[in-house]
Design a protein around this motif. Structure first.
Motif, PDB file in Angstrom:
ATOM      1  N   GLY A 215       5.290 -10.053   2.943  1.00 49.79           N
ATOM      2  CA  GLY A 215       6.299  -8.990   2.979  1.00 49.79           C
ATOM      3  C   GLY A 215       5.803  -7.702   2.358  1.00 49.79           C
ATOM      4  O   GLY A 215       6.095  -6.600   2.844  1.00 49.79           O
ATOM      5  N   LEU A 216       5.035  -7.830   1.270  1.00 46.56           N
ATOM      6  CA  LEU A 216       4.491  -6.648   0.614  1.00 46.56           C
ATOM      7  C   LEU A 216       3.520  -5.915   1.523  1.00 46.56           C
ATOM      8  O   LEU A 216       3.533  -4.677   1.606  1.00 46.56           O
ATOM      9  N   VAL A 217       2.664  -6.662   2.235  1.00 44.81           N
ATOM     10  CA  VAL A 217       1.721  -6.042   3.168  1.00 44.81           C
ATOM     11  C   VAL A 217       2.467  -5.344   4.293  1.00 44.81           C
ATOM     12  O   VAL A 217       2.130  -4.218   4.700  1.00 44.81           O
ATOM     13  N   THR A 218       3.503  -5.997   4.814  1.00 42.99           N
ATOM     14  CA  THR A 218       4.289  -5.401   5.897  1.00 42.99           C
ATOM     15  C   THR A 218       4.973  -4.120   5.427  1.00 42.99           C
ATOM     16  O   THR A 218       4.993  -3.101   6.135  1.00 42.99           O
ATOM     17  N   ALA A 219       5.541  -4.180   4.212  1.00 43.35           N
ATOM     18  CA  ALA A 219       6.216  -2.985   3.681  1.00 43.35           C
ATOM     19  C   ALA A 219       5.223  -1.860   3.430  1.00 43.35           C
ATOM     20  O   ALA A 219       5.534  -0.681   3.634  1.00 43.35           O
ATOM     21  N   ALA A 220       4.004  -2.211   2.996  1.00 44.46           N
ATOM     22  CA  ALA A 220       3.006  -1.175   2.736  1.00 44.46           C
ATOM     23  C   ALA A 220       2.611  -0.456   4.015  1.00 44.46           C
ATOM     24  O   ALA A 220       2.288   0.732   3.995  1.00 44.46           O
ATOM     25  N   GLU A 221       2.641  -1.182   5.139  1.00 42.41           N
ATOM     26  CA  GLU A 221       2.300  -0.552   6.406  1.00 42.41           C
ATOM     27  C   GLU A 221       3.339   0.471   6.830  1.00 42.41           C
ATOM     28  O   GLU A 221       3.060   1.356   7.650  1.00 42.41           O
ATOM     29  N   LEU A 222       4.533   0.373   6.298  1.00 43.92           N
ATOM     30  CA  LEU A 222       5.607   1.295   6.672  1.00 43.92           C
ATOM     31  C   LEU A 222       5.631   2.551   5.824  1.00 43.92           C
ATOM     32  O   LEU A 222       6.438   3.465   6.078  1.00 43.92           O
ATOM     33  N   LEU A 223       4.789   2.594   4.804  1.00 43.93           N
ATOM     34  CA  LEU A 223       4.749   3.775   3.947  1.00 43.93           C
ATOM     35  C   LEU A 223       4.189   4.979   4.700  1.00 43.93           C
ATOM     36  O   LEU A 223       3.354   4.816   5.600  1.00 43.93           O
ATOM     37  N   PRO A 224       4.631   6.175   4.354  1.00 40.17           N
ATOM     38  CA  PRO A 224       4.123   7.380   5.031  1.00 40.17           C
ATOM     39  C   PRO A 224       2.636   7.570   4.723  1.00 40.17           C
ATOM     40  O   PRO A 224       2.147   7.117   3.695  1.00 40.17           O
ATOM     41  N   PRO A 225       1.899   8.218   5.630  1.00 37.12           N
ATOM     42  CA  PRO A 225       0.476   8.434   5.405  1.00 37.12           C
ATOM     43  C   PRO A 225       0.229   9.215   4.121  1.00 37.12           C
ATOM     44  O   PRO A 225       1.046  10.031   3.710  1.00 37.12           O
ATOM     45  N   GLY A 226      -0.908   8.933   3.513  1.00 40.81           N
ATOM     46  CA  GLY A 226      -1.270   9.629   2.283  1.00 40.81           C
ATOM     47  C   GLY A 226      -2.163   8.739   1.420  1.00 40.81           C
ATOM     48  O   GLY A 226      -2.266   7.523   1.632  1.00 40.81           O
ATOM     49  N   ARG A 227      -2.787   9.359   0.440  1.00 39.45           N
ATOM     50  CA  ARG A 227      -3.691   8.622  -0.428  1.00 39.45           C
ATOM     51  C   ARG A 227      -2.971   7.534  -1.220  1.00 39.45           C
ATOM     52  O   ARG A 227      -3.466   6.403  -1.309  1.00 39.45           O
ATOM     53  N   PRO A 228      -1.805   7.778  -1.823  1.00 40.94           N
ATOM     54  CA  PRO A 228      -1.097   6.706  -2.548  1.00 40.94           C
ATOM     55  C   PRO A 228      -0.767   5.527  -1.635  1.00 40.94           C
ATOM     56  O   PRO A 228      -0.921   4.366  -2.021  1.00 40.94           O
ATOM     57  N   SER A 229      -0.320   5.813  -0.417  1.00 40.96           N
ATOM     58  CA  SER A 229       0.023   4.737   0.508  1.00 40.96           C
ATOM     59  C   SER A 229      -1.229   3.922   0.878  1.00 40.96           C
ATOM     60  O   SER A 229      -1.194   2.698   1.001  1.00 40.96           O
ATOM     61  N   GLU A 230      -2.336   4.642   1.062  1.00 39.58           N
ATOM     62  CA  GLU A 230      -3.589   3.942   1.381  1.00 39.58           C
ATOM     63  C   GLU A 230      -4.014   2.998   0.260  1.00 39.58           C
ATOM     64  O   GLU A 230      -4.464   1.876   0.507  1.00 39.58           O
ATOM     65  N   LEU A 231      -3.855   3.448  -1.000  1.00 38.62           N
ATOM     66  CA  LEU A 231      -4.206   2.591  -2.141  1.00 38.62           C
ATOM     67  C   LEU A 231      -3.304   1.374  -2.208  1.00 38.62           C
ATOM     68  O   LEU A 231      -3.756   0.248  -2.492  1.00 38.62           O
ATOM     69  N   VAL A 232      -2.005   1.561  -1.937  1.00 37.32           N
ATOM     70  CA  VAL A 232      -1.075   0.430  -1.974  1.00 37.32           C
ATOM     71  C   VAL A 232      -1.421  -0.573  -0.885  1.00 37.32           C
ATOM     72  O   VAL A 232      -1.444  -1.794  -1.113  1.00 37.32           O
ATOM     73  N   ARG A 233      -1.692  -0.065   0.338  1.00 37.05           N
ATOM     74  CA  ARG A 233      -2.053  -0.981   1.432  1.00 37.05           C
ATOM     75  C   ARG A 233      -3.349  -1.733   1.124  1.00 37.05           C
ATOM     76  O   ARG A 233      -3.469  -2.929   1.395  1.00 37.05           O
ATOM     77  N   ASP A 234      -4.314  -1.021   0.533  1.00 34.30           N
ATOM     78  CA  ASP A 234      -5.587  -1.672   0.199  1.00 34.30           C
ATOM     79  C   ASP A 234      -5.392  -2.779  -0.826  1.00 34.30           C
ATOM     80  O   ASP A 234      -5.923  -3.885  -0.673  1.00 34.30           O
ATOM     81  N   ARG A 235      -4.627  -2.529  -1.876  1.00 33.79           N
ATOM     82  CA  ARG A 235      -4.403  -3.542  -2.914  1.00 33.79           C
ATOM     83  C   ARG A 235      -3.546  -4.695  -2.394  1.00 33.79           C
ATOM     84  O   ARG A 235      -3.756  -5.857  -2.771  1.00 33.79           O
ATOM     85  N   ALA A 236      -2.582  -4.366  -1.527  1.00 29.40           N
ATOM     86  CA  ALA A 236      -1.753  -5.426  -0.965  1.00 29.40           C
ATOM     87  C   ALA A 236      -2.590  -6.350  -0.083  1.00 29.40           C
ATOM     88  O   ALA A 236      -2.430  -7.576  -0.098  1.00 29.40           O
ATOM     89  N   GLN A 237      -3.492  -5.750   0.708  1.00 27.22           N
ATOM     90  CA  GLN A 237      -4.365  -6.564   1.560  1.00 27.22           C
ATOM     91  C   GLN A 237      -5.311  -7.404   0.712  1.00 27.22           C
ATOM     92  O   GLN A 237      -5.592  -8.568   1.029  1.00 27.22           O
ATOM     93  N   ALA A 238      -5.827  -6.834  -0.393  1.00 30.04           N
ATOM     94  CA  ALA A 238      -6.702  -7.603  -1.291  1.00 30.04           C
ATOM     95  C   ALA A 238      -5.955  -8.779  -1.907  1.00 30.04           C
ATOM     96  O   ALA A 238      -6.498  -9.881  -2.047  1.00 30.04           O
ATOM     97  N   LEU A 239      -4.676  -8.545  -2.270  1.00 29.65           N
ATOM     98  CA  LEU A 239      -3.871  -9.631  -2.830  1.00 29.65           C
ATOM     99  C   LEU A 239      -3.627 -10.722  -1.786  1.00 29.65           C
ATOM    100  O   LEU A 239      -3.683 -11.919  -2.095  1.00 29.65           O
ATOM    101  N   ARG A 240      -3.407 -10.304  -0.548  1.00 36.24           N
ATOM    102  CA  ARG A 240      -3.197 -11.289   0.518  1.00 36.24           C
ATOM    103  C   ARG A 240      -4.463 -12.115   0.746  1.00 36.24           C
ATOM    104  O   ARG A 240      -4.410 -13.340   0.908  1.00 36.24           O
ATOM    105  N   THR A 241      -5.615 -11.450   0.746  1.00 31.63           N
ATOM    106  CA  THR A 241      -6.888 -12.165   0.909  1.00 31.63           C
ATOM    107  C   THR A 241      -7.102 -13.149  -0.233  1.00 31.63           C
ATOM    108  O   THR A 241      -7.561 -14.285  -0.026  1.00 31.63           O
ATOM    109  N   LEU A 242      -6.774 -12.720  -1.457  1.00 32.92           N
ATOM    110  CA  LEU A 242      -6.933 -13.604  -2.611  1.00 32.92           C
ATOM    111  C   LEU A 242      -6.066 -14.850  -2.476  1.00 32.92           C
ATOM    112  O   LEU A 242      -6.522 -15.973  -2.732  1.00 32.92           O
ATOM    113  N   VAL A 243      -4.806 -14.681  -2.055  1.00 36.92           N
ATOM    114  CA  VAL A 243      -3.912 -15.829  -1.899  1.00 36.92           C
ATOM    115  C   VAL A 243      -4.446 -16.787  -0.843  1.00 36.92           C
ATOM    116  O   VAL A 243      -4.452 -18.014  -1.034  1.00 36.92           O
ATOM    117  N   GLU A 244      -4.930 -16.241   0.287  1.00 32.38           N
ATOM    118  CA  GLU A 244      -5.475 -17.097   1.333  1.00 32.38           C
ATOM    119  C   GLU A 244      -6.719 -17.841   0.841  1.00 32.38           C
ATOM    120  O   GLU A 244      -6.908 -19.025   1.139  1.00 32.38           O
TER     121      GLU A 244
END
Length: 407
Positions: A215-244
């Motif tokens: 859900g966090l990864v999906t929500a991060a994809e909905l954030l408006p473009p920008g550097r903060p949003s990119e950092l959130v998406r990157d960390r969310a994806q890293a967290l998802r990879t770690l869980v897997e």
């Protein structure tokens, strides 16, 4: 050898004791016999002045000790050796300063002792041989049971939870090996339960995290473009990879994974996968080979090795296919000593000179997947001037007839 040596020493000591005791006993018997004979000869001489049993009166050859005893009015015996042959003397004082004496050679005494020594030697040799044979039988049985116990213990340490030492050593014998096997099995059961509990907790935590992280990864994809949003998406994806990755490690630790094996042409498989996983890496084929493997798991291993080389090493990254052996090499600082000594460990990313992104699970997963495939994954550092880390995967080679065409 120790039992044989102890048996030899005991047999030697007993033989010496028996020899000396027999020698002393036979000499005493000979003395008593001569003493009795001289008394009989003295009685006959006193009654009719006739010498019997080769007795003599005032024999000039009477040994000095017997002369001294006769002078004191004592009856005595004496043994004198001539050319190694014992001669038994006996004397008895008579009235009128007369001394009756006699002697007798005892050749049988030396022969009896010689025969006794032969019997003692033969008996000692038999005892030593029997003791050595018995020690080989008993010690060999104990040694075989210990070797079987060691093999079973190594199997348990290698991750085979169903192996039990008491079953491996064979029939139940109440000895030290059985006690050791029971203790090792109890320890293995306790460790297995603890590891299973830890694995289950890890898997449960990772499983429960999958839904909110997705859900966090999906929500991060909905954030408006920008550097903060990119950092959130990157960390969310890293967290998802770690869980897997944690879930995959938990499944591999459970030893329940099964490979779907099929024959794969390794060079072509590696070329295609490397182009997609690490286009900058080079592929060299030394020798073609078909391997028996699970393509999905092999791709996972190759991807993790390439990612580790790119992330922690230094280019160029080289992939070499040599028959059923696959090598991935970088030109960085090499693997840390702790990894070479102990193997990959989860959440350990290595020393500071190989620090970077990642959670230390990549090589752990690669090692676990290799175990499922029946392959071996080894790590070493290059010993040439270029340096770098080398991961070597040895896969089971497929047995194909020369007439078979590649698919």
């Amino acid at each position: 050898m120790a039992i044989a040596a102890v048996s030899a020493l005991v047999a030697l000591a007993m033989a010496v004791v028996v020899h000396n005791a027999a020698h002393l006993s036979m000499l005493n018997s000979a003395r008593e016999l001569q003493d009795q004979r001289v008394q009989v000869a003295a009685r006959i001489y006193e009654s009719n002045h006739r010498l019997v049993i080769s007795a003599k009166i005032n024999d000039p050859n009477l040994p000095a000790p017997l002369k001294a005893a006769a002078a004191k009015g004592l009856r005595a015996t004496y043994i004198k050796k001539v050319s190694g042959e014992p001669i038994v003397w006996a004397e008895m004082p008579l009235p009128n300063n007369k001394v009756i004496s006699l002697y007798d050679r005892s050749p049988d005494l030396a022969q009896v002792l010689s025969d006794l020594d032969g019997v003692l030697i033969a008996g000692s040799v038999a005892v030593v041989l029997a003791g050595a044979a018995l020690s080989v039988i008993v010690g060999g049985q104990l040694s075989r049971r210990l070797r079987k116990a060691a093999v079973a213990a190594r199997a348990v340490a290698g991750g085979e939870p169903d192996v039990r030492v008491r079953d491996a050593v064979g029939r139940r014998v109440r000895d030290e090996t059985d006690e050791l096997a029971r203790a090792v099995d109890e320890m293995a059961d306790a460790l297995q339960k603890r590891l299973e509990a830890e694995r289950r907790v890890t898997a449960d935590i990772a499983h429960e995290l999958r839904t909110p992280v997705t859900g966090l990864v999906t929500a991060a994809e909905l954030l408006p473009p920008g550097r903060p949003s990119e950092l959130v998406r990157d960390r969310a994806q890293a967290l998802r990879t770690l869980v897997e990755d944690v879930l995959e490690v938990a499944r591999l630790d459970g030893a329940e994974e099964r490979a779907e094996l099929q024959e794969v042409a390794l060079p072509e498989f590696v070329r295609r996968r490397v182009r997609g996983l690490a286009p900058e890496a080079t592929v060299e084929v030394v020798r073609d080979a078909w391997v028996q493997t699970d393509p999905r798991r092999l791709e996972r291993i190759l991807g993790n090795l390439l990612a580790n080389a790119v992330r922690h090493g230094k280019g160029p990254v080289e992939v070499v296919v040599d028959g059923a052996v696959l090598r991935v090499r970088d030109h960085g600082p090499g693997f840390p000593e702790v990894l070479l000594r102990e193997g990959p460990s989860r959440f350990r990313t290595g020393s500071s000179d190989r620090a970077g992104q990642g959670h230390g699970l990549g090589l752990t997963i690669a090692t676990g997947q290799a175990r499922v495939l029946g392959a071996t994954l080894a790590f070493r550092n290059a010993d040439d001037d270029n340096g770098g880390a080398i991961a070597e995967l040895r896969l089971p080679e497929a047995r194909r007839d020369a007439s078979e065409e590649p698919l």
